[in-house]
Scaffold this active site. Structure first.
Site, PDB file in Angstrom:
ATOM      1  N   HIS A 300       1.134  -1.253  -0.070  1.00  0.00           N
ATOM      2  CA  HIS A 300      -0.102   0.171  -0.233  1.00  0.00           C
ATOM      3  C   HIS A 300       0.572   1.069   0.113  1.00  0.00           C
ATOM      4  CE1 HIS A 300      -2.423   3.344   2.307  1.00  0.00           C
ATOM      5  NE2 HIS A 300      -2.743   2.612   1.159  1.00  0.00           N
ATOM      6  N   ASN A 301       0.564   2.503  -0.283  1.00  0.00           N
ATOM      7  CA  ASN A 301       1.125   3.276  -0.250  1.00  0.00           C
ATOM      8  C   ASN A 301       3.007   2.854  -1.150  1.00  0.00           C
ATOM      9  OD1 ASN A 301      -0.855   5.163  -0.068  1.00  0.00           O
ATOM     10  ND2 ASN A 301      -0.401   5.632   2.030  1.00  0.00           N
ATOM     11  N   GLU A 330       1.212  -0.025  -5.616  1.00  0.00           N
ATOM     12  CA  GLU A 330      -0.263   1.082  -5.525  1.00  0.00           C
ATOM     13  C   GLU A 330       0.836   2.213  -6.491  1.00  0.00           C
ATOM     14  OE1 GLU A 330      -3.005   3.436  -3.144  1.00  0.00           O
ATOM     15  OE2 GLU A 330      -1.927   2.376  -1.890  1.00  0.00           O
ATOM     16  N   ASP A 332      -0.201   5.853  -7.313  1.00  0.00           N
ATOM     17  CA  ASP A 332      -0.846   7.390  -6.733  1.00  0.00           C
ATOM     18  C   ASP A 332      -0.871   8.097  -8.155  1.00  0.00           C
ATOM     19  OD1 ASP A 332      -3.519   8.176  -5.450  1.00  0.00           O
ATOM     20  OD2 ASP A 332      -2.367   7.744  -3.391  1.00  0.00           O
ATOM     21  N   HIS A 345       0.879  11.319  -2.471  1.00  0.00           N
ATOM     22  CA  HIS A 345      -0.316  10.408  -1.587  1.00  0.00           C
ATOM     23  C   HIS A 345      -0.750  11.710  -1.848  1.00  0.00           C
ATOM     24  CE1 HIS A 345      -2.306   8.188   1.269  1.00  0.00           C
ATOM     25  NE2 HIS A 345      -2.535   8.989   1.791  1.00  0.00           N
ATOM     26  N   GLU A 379      -4.024   4.532  -8.947  1.00  0.00           N
ATOM     27  CA  GLU A 379      -5.177   4.847  -8.119  1.00  0.00           C
ATOM     28  C   GLU A 379      -4.811   6.761  -9.389  1.00  0.00           C
ATOM     29  OE1 GLU A 379      -6.741   5.250  -5.545  1.00  0.00           O
ATOM     30  OE2 GLU A 379      -6.526   3.355  -5.480  1.00  0.00           O
TER      31      GLU A 379
END
Length: 750
Positions: A300-301, A330, A332, A345, A379
Site C-alpha cells: 500500500h502507498n 500501488e 497514486d 499521496h 489510483e
C-alpha cells in the site's frame, strides 16, 4: 573463505580510497573508505572528524548497484559520469549509501570487490559463520587492539554479550582457556573460552538420551532420533547417512558412520534442523490455478518511505517492495507540471516523483526475485491528457511485458494463472466496457467513463472525515477516462462494490473491488461465508484506513480469513502486520503467491471463518510448544550494565477462534543462554490458515517490554521435534546467531 587479496580486487579495498558520499544534490562530502583485514568490515571517516570512524559489516549489504541507479545519483548525473558512481543497498529499512569514486577503475574495484565479499558471505558454512561471529566479538572486546584480551576486557565483553556472570566463575573459565598462562587470551584461547561459555547443556541432554556411550550417535541411534523425535518418515536410513556426511566435522566419526556431539549441534543449528520445513522453501505449490485462488503479496502507498502526511516519496519504495517478493504495488497518480503525471499521496505534504520513473523501476525490478506476474494498482486522479501520457509510458517503457490483450484470443471464463502470466505486468484500474466488448472491438473513445469513484477516493469520507472539502471536490469533478489508459486494463478492472448479492448476479470474474480495512471487517462480520465465496471467483483488494496517517498496519490475517487476495500493507512500516505477511510469503520460493486452502477455492464449499467447526473435513489440531532455551539474544538496551530479562510469547494468528497468545516466565539477567523448559498448548480449529509467531521480549515491570526478536511462519510449514528458531530483527533481517531452541508437536484432536 578465499582471502588471497591478489586473486580479486580487495587489494585496493584494503588500501582504501577517498570517495564522495552523496546525500543530495547539495550534500556531497569526502570520506575515506577502507576494508579491514577481517574482510568483513568496511570503515570510513571524514577528513574533519579526526578519529571519528563509522563502520558497517559486509553482512549488512544486500546488493551493489552500478552507475546512476538511485534517485540521489540520478539527481547529480550531470556532474559525475555513471562509471564512477555506485550504490550500496542495505538489508531491512536502512537507507542506501551513494558513492562517487575518483576514477572509473577505482569504482570498478569497489563494485567488484563488494560483490565478491557478499557472495563469500552467502556461501559461508555454519562453522565459518560461527568463526566469523567469534572474530567480531574478539575485535569488539580487544579495546587496545593488541590482539589479546586481558581479564578486564573479558568482563566488559561478557556484559556486551548479555551475560551476567559472577566474577569468580568468569575468572575460572578465563584461567582454563589461558593455556599459555600469559594472563591474556589470544585467538585460539579466546575461541576455547567462547566454546566453554556457549556449552549447550540442553542439546547435550538430548544427545545423551540417544547415544549409547555418551560420545557419539551411531547411524542407527541417529535414525531412532529422526524417527521418534523429528517424526521423519521418508527413507530415514539415507537421510541419517546424508546428515553425517554433511554436518559431522570429524573424519574419524564419518568413517564409522557416526555423529559426534559437535556434528549433532551443527545439524540442529542448520536449515535442516530449523523450524521451517526446507521442502516448502522452494516453489512447491500448484501455480496453474486462477489468480483469485492465491494470496498475493501486496503493498500500500508503495511510493512512501515513511508516514502518509509528510513522508518522502521515492522510487526506492518500489524497488524494495519488489525485491521482497511483493507482486502488487500501488501507484497514486496526479497531474504534474510540463504534462508529466506525478506520483504522491494526494492533498498531503509528501514529496512527489514522476510516474515514468516509477514505471521504469517496476520494469527493471519486477522479475528479479520472482517470475510471477506483477499487478500495478493505479489510483488515477489525472486529466485525460495526462492519462494518455501514462498509457504512453506504460506501453513504451514496459513493451511486451505489459499485458495488453487476453492470453489466447478466446473469450475466457475465468482468470488466468500465475503460471500463464509469468513475466507479465498487469494494470489494475478503471476500464470502459469489459473483456467481451474489447474482444468484439466495440469500445469507442468514451466521454463518460468516470475515474476517481473507486478505491480510496470512494472511501474518502470514511478515511478522511476532516477532509470534507476534498470529498465535495471529487464529487464535482468526476474525470473522464482515456481510451489509451482503459486499453491497458485486461484482467483487473476496478469496480465499486455494491453487495455480495449484486456481485453474484452481475459481476464478472475480471472485476476487482477494493475495501478499506473497516469495510472489509464489516462484511466479514455480517457475511463471512459470502465474502469467502465471492473471493473464490474474483479478486478483492483490502487497504489500511486513512486514519493510519503514521502508515501503521492492520494484521493481514483477518483479511486472509475471508479469502481476500490483495491485502495491501505499508511495507515501509515494521511490526506485527509485516511479520505475519513476511511469514506467509516466506514459503513457496518467496514468489509472492501462496495457494489458498481448497475450502476457500471451491465454489460449492461453504466456509465461514467465524464458525470453522461447521465445514466439511473439519480437523482441529493441538499445537504443543516446549520453549527450552535461547541463544545469544541481542542486547536491546544501550546502557552498558543492562542485561536482557527475556520471555518468549507464542502467538497463533488465524480464524477468530484460533487467535491466541501465551508466554513463558521471564528469566532474570540472561540474554546469553536463558533456559525455560516451559510448555504451551494451543487448540487450532483451522490449521490450514494458522500462522505462528514467536516473539522474544525484554521484560520490564515498570513499562512496556522491549522487543528483542521474532520469527513467524505458517503452521503448515512447521517441522516437529527439536528445532532451532533463527530470530529476525524488527526489520525482518536475520540476527545470527540469536535463536530459540524448542520442542514441537502437532496432534490431531480425536
Amino acid at each position: 573463505m578465499d582471502r588471497q587479496g591478489g586473486t580479486w580486487k580487495e587489494g585496493a579495498m584494503l588500501v582504501g580510497a577517498m570517495m564522495r558520499k552523496i546525500k543530495s544534490r547539495n550534500w556531497k562530502k569526502q570520506r575515506y573508505f577502507k576494508l579491514e583485514d577481517d574482510f568483513m568490515t568496511i570503515w570510513y571517516q571524514s577528513k574533519k572528524a579526526g578519529n571519528v570512524r563509522s563502520t558497517f559489516s559486509v553482512n549488512d549489504v544486500e546488493a551493489v548497484r552500478e552507475g546512476h541507479q538511485s534517485e540521489v545519483l540520478l539527481s547529480i548525473a550531470d556532474e559525475f559520469p555513471p562509471d564512477r558512481c555506485f550504490t550500496l543497498v542495505f538489508r531491512g529499512r536502512r537507507g542506501n549509501l551513494d558513492l562517487v569514486a575518483e576514477s572509473a577503475e577505482e569504482a570498478q574495484s569497489w563494485i567488484w570487490g563488494m560483490r565478491k565479499l557478499i557472495e563469500n558471505v552467502e556461501n559461508m558454512g555454519e562453522r565459518e559463520k560461527l568463526d566469523q561471529w567469534i572474530g567480531e566479538w574478539f575485535k569488539k572486546a580487544d579495546k587496545n587492539n593488541d590482539g589479546r584480551m586481558n581479564f578486564k576486557e573479558v568482563q566488559d565483553l561478557l556484559k556486551m554479550m548479555n551475560v551476567d556472570m559472577n566474577e569468580h566463575h568468569a575468572h575460572h573459565l578465563f584461567t582454563m582457556a589461558d593455556k599459555s598462562q600469559s594472563g591474556t587470551l589470544e585467538n585460539d584461547e579466546f575461541v576455547l573460552f567462547y566454546k566453554m561459555l556457549t556449552q549447550r547443556e540442553d542439546v547435550l541432554k538430548v544427545f545423551q538420551e540417544y547415544s549409547v556411550d555418551g560420545q557419539k550417535l551411531s547411524q542407527s541411534n541417529l535414525e531412532d532420533f529422526l524417527r521418534e523425535e523429528q517424526l521423519e518418515g521418508d527413507d530415514i536410513q539415507l537421510h541419517a547417512k546424508q546428515l553425517i556426511e554433511c554436518y559431522e566435522p570429524s573424519d574419524k566419526a564419518k568413517r564409522m558412520n557416526a555423529m559426534t556431539f559437535d556434528g549433532f549441534l551443527m545439524y540442529l543449528g542448520s536449515a535442516e534442523g530449523s523450524i521451517f520445513n526446507p521442502q516448502q522453501r522452494g516453489i512447491f505449490q500448484d501455480m496453474t490455478q486462477p489468480l483469485c485462488h492465491y494470496f498475493i503479496s501486496s503493498s500500500h502507498n508503495t511510493y512512501l518511505m515513511e508516514d502518509q502526511l509528510r513522508g518522502q516519496s521515492s522510487v526506492e519504495g518500489y524497488i524494495r517492495a519488489l525485491n521482497r517478493g511483493c507482486r502488487c504495488v500501488e501507484v497514486d497518480c496526479w497531474d504534474g507540471a510540463n504534462g508529466e503525471p506525478i506520483v504522491y499521496h494526494g492533498h498531503t505534504f509528501t514529496s512527489k516523483i514522476l510516474f515514468k520513473d516509477v514505471v521504469s523501476a517496476v520494469g527493471n525490478y519486477a522479475f528479479k526475485v520472482s517470475q510471477y506476474p506483477v499487478i500495478l494498482s493505479i489510483e488515477n486522479h489525472c486529466s485525460v491528457e495526462q492519462q494518455r501520457v501514462m498509457a504512453h509510458h506504460l506501453n513504451h517503457i514496459l513493451g511486451d511485458r505489459l499485458l495488453k490483450t487476453i492470453l489466447d484470443g478466446k473469450a475466457p471464463i475465468r482468470l488466468p494463472s500465475p503460471e500463464d502470466l509469468k513475466g507479465k505486468i498487469l494494470v489494475k484500474a478503471k476500464k470502459d466496457g469489459g473483456l467481451e466488448q474489447s474482444l468484439s472491438g466495440m469500445v469507442e473513445d468514451s466521454l463518460n467513463g468516470e475515474v476517481s469513484d473507486d478505491d480510496e477516493a470512494a472511501e474518502i469520507d470514511e478515511d478522511h472525515p476532516h477532509h470534507e472539502s476534498i470529498h465535495c471536490r471529487l464529487k464535482k469533478s468526476k474525470q473522464r477516462l482515456s481510451k489509451e489508459l482503459s486499453d491497458c486494463v485486461v484482467y483487473c478492472k476496478s469496480v465499486h462494490f455494491t453487495s455480495f448479492k449484486h456481485s453474484r448476479i452481475h459481476s464478472k470474474f475480471y472485476e476487482v473491488a477494493s475495501f478499506t480495512e473497516s469495510k472489509a471487517r464489516k462484511h466479514l462480520r455480517d457475511a463471512g461465508a459470502e465474502f469467502v465465496h465471492h473471493n473464490s471467483r474474483q479478486l478483492s483488494r483490502v487497504y489500511p484506513s486513512g486514519f493510519r496517517t503514521d502508515s501503521s498496519n492492520f494484521n493481514p490475517q483477518e483479511m486472509w480469513n475471508a479469502g481476500c487476495q490483495i491485502v495491501a500493507l505499508n511495507f515501509q512500516t515494521a511490526g506485527e502486520g509485516m511479520d505475519v505477511n513476511d511469514g506467509l510469503f516466506s514459503q513457496n520460493g518467496c514468489c509472492g503467491y501462496v495457494l489458498k486452502p481448497s475450502f476457500m477455492r471451491e465454489a460449492d464449499v461453504r466456509f465461514d471463518p467465524e464458525m470453522p467447526q461447521k465445514r466439511d473435513h473439519y480437523h482441529p489440531v493441538v499445537l504443543t510448544v516446549q520453549v527450552i532455551s535461547g541463544q545469544q539474544l541481542p542486547k536491546v538496551n544501550i546502557k552498558e550494565d543492562s542485561i536482557v530479562d527475556p520471555l518468549v510469547r507464542v502467538e497463533v494468528h488465524g480464524v477468530p477462534m484460533d487467535q491466541a497468545k501465551q508466554e513463558t516466565r521471564y528469566i532474570e539477567n540472561n540474554g546469553f543462554n536463558p533456559m525455560w523448559y516451559d510448555t504451551l498448548h494451543f487448540t487450532i480449529h483451522t490449521p490450514e490458515l494458522a500462522m505462528v509467531r514467536f516473539v522474544v521480549e525484554d521484560y520490564d515491570k515498570t513499562s512496556k517490554n522491549d522487543f528483542v526478536g521474532q520469527y513467524t511462519l505458517p503452521l503448515s510449514c512447521m517441522q516437529q521435534g527439536y528445532r532451532h528458531i533463527h530470530l529476525l530483527s524488527k526489520d525482518g533481517t536475520s540476527i545470527p546467531p540469536s535463536s530459540l531452541f524448542v520442542y514441537l508437536r502437532i496432534k490431531h484432536l480425536e
